[in-house]
Design an enzyme around this catalytic site. Structure first.
Site, mmCIF file in Angstrom:
data_model
loop_
_atom_site.group_PDB
_atom_site.id
_atom_site.type_symbol
_atom_site.label_atom_id
_atom_site.label_comp_id
_atom_site.label_asym_id
_atom_site.label_seq_id
_atom_site.Cartn_x
_atom_site.Cartn_y
_atom_site.Cartn_z
ATOM 1 N N LYS A 1 75.248 2.216 -2.775
ATOM 2 C CA LYS A 1 74.121 1.396 -2.302
ATOM 3 C C LYS A 1 74.596 -0.053 -2.388
ATOM 4 C CE LYS A 1 69.841 0.501 -4.551
ATOM 5 N NZ LYS A 1 69.090 -0.708 -4.179
ATOM 6 N N GLY B 1 61.233 -5.920 -6.939
ATOM 7 C CA GLY B 1 60.382 -5.982 -8.125
ATOM 8 C C GLY B 1 59.101 -6.771 -7.950
ATOM 9 N N ALA C 1 62.931 -1.687 -1.946
ATOM 10 C CA ALA C 1 62.458 -2.921 -2.585
ATOM 11 C C ALA C 1 61.112 -3.404 -2.061
ATOM 12 C CB ALA C 1 63.460 -4.053 -2.446
ATOM 13 N N GLY C 2 60.266 -3.752 -3.009
ATOM 14 C CA GLY C 2 58.991 -4.388 -2.689
ATOM 15 C C GLY C 2 57.782 -3.472 -2.750
ATOM 16 N N ASN D 1 61.739 1.703 -7.736
ATOM 17 C CA ASN D 1 62.008 1.705 -9.175
ATOM 18 C C ASN D 1 60.887 1.012 -9.956
ATOM 19 O OD1 ASN D 1 65.011 0.920 -11.143
ATOM 20 N ND2 ASN D 1 63.008 1.486 -11.818
#
Lengths: 257, 76
Positions: free
Chosen positions: A97, A158, A184-185, A206
């Site tokens: 990644k 995040g 992400a986001g 995550n």
């Protein structure tokens, strides 16, 4: 509905959710969250060995997963390529990644450095899952380079801000014919569901799970959101109209008085 | 004659040990000996170049070399 496997690098996956392994309150919660999410692929970082640790991170996982190592924290092509090579050596996988950020505050991808690095990694036979900004042309160019999966952000890493530019995401989905994930986001399960309803192939997340008050239940919610969104997309969502369209026929109504 | 302790630079810190002939494989073994960690799950770079496992045995180390020993870790 027919089987709806996700195929990556010739391997079939039931789950369309890739999970990160960072920020969990403890190992037990992380393991339970990963398990309930039914993810089959997890992303891991590559870091200097800490001699004071009791064991390797990998030994503390309760289940077998496919590993997607990442280049988190890399700012330059040199750093990212070395990290990818180290990842391949230690995990025996060509998957990487690619994260190549431009600054520590916003953690936004550096599109120029990213493009060149992606090109180099593809030449070195890596299967590149490339984390990038939600610029449709950049996504298309990265796909054309031979990336395995293009993974635009929906908002900064995040941040939990969710989808900020749905129009760009629609264009990305339309012009890229290969596999597109969102990375992400994501903040809420409805963000994940919305992405999947738009026809994206999967979601990587995550923080939205690990930093929630109850990561195990949130992991379950994210799993269901991804499944629900995908099922909705595959079932053919009705077209939007500006005017009403009756669901009950006027025919046979008693009278007009 | 007793060997003098040599200084190496591993993971951003000085690391001292006695090695007659400084080969990478021996240095890694000594480095990991101080922990319960095994070498099968690590990867190594010397001066920003990844060194494949099968080359560790023949890779000579100079005292100024910058060595990075890494492993998979929690990440998102």
């Amino acid at each position: 509905m027919k089987s709806d496997y996700l195929v990556i690098d010739g391997k079939k996956f039931n789950s369309r959710l890739i999970m990160g392994t960072s920020l969990y309150p403890n190992l037990d919660v992380m393991n339970k969250s990963l398990e309930i999410s039914e993810t089959q692929i997890i992303t891991v970082a590559i870091r200097r060995l800490n001699l004071s640790s009791k064991g390797f991170f990998l030994d503390q996982l309760n289940k077998d997963y496919y590993f997607l190592p990442n280049t988190a924290g890399c700012f330059t092509q040199k750093e990212a390529i070395l990290t990818a090579e180290l990842a391949r050596e230690t995990l025996q996988t060509n998957w990487i990644k690619l994260e190549l950020i431009s600054d520590k505050e916003m953690l936004l991808p550096d599109p120029i450095e990213l493009f060149d690095t992606c090109k180099s990694l593809v030449k070195k036979n890596f299967r590149v899952f490339v984390y990038c900004s939600d610029d449709p042309i950049l996504c298309k160019r990265l796909e054309d380079l031979g990336s395995e999966i293009v993974m635009p952000l929906v908002s900064p890493i995040g941040s939990g801000l969710g989808v900020r530019n749905e129009h760009n995401l629609e264009i990305i989905r339309r012009i890229c014919s290969g596999k597109i994930f969102v990375d992400a986001g994501i903040g809420k399960p409805s963000d994940a569901s919305r992405i999947m309803e738009m026809g994206f192939d999967g979601v990587l997340l995550n923080s939205s799970v690990a930093r929630s008050l109850d990561p195990i239940n949130m992991a379950n919610a994210m799993k269901l959101a991804v499944i629900s969104g995908r099922l909705g997309y595959k079932s053919g969502i009705i077209e939007r109209r500006n005017m009403a369209s009756e669901s009950t026929s006027f025919k046979g109504k008693i009278s007009n008085f | 004659m007793k060997n003098l302790k040599n200084k190496y630079f591993i993971n951003g810190k000085n690391f001292s040990c006695e090695l007659k002939e400084p080969y990478l494989e021996d240095l890694i073994e000594i480095f990991l000996n101080k922990s319960s960690l095994k070498e099968s799950k690590i990867a190594v770079a010397v001066n920003n170049q990844m060194i494949e496992r099968y080359k560790w045995k023949k890779k000579k180390i100079n005292f100024q070399d910058k060595i990075e020993i890494v492993a998979p870790f929690f990440g998102g």
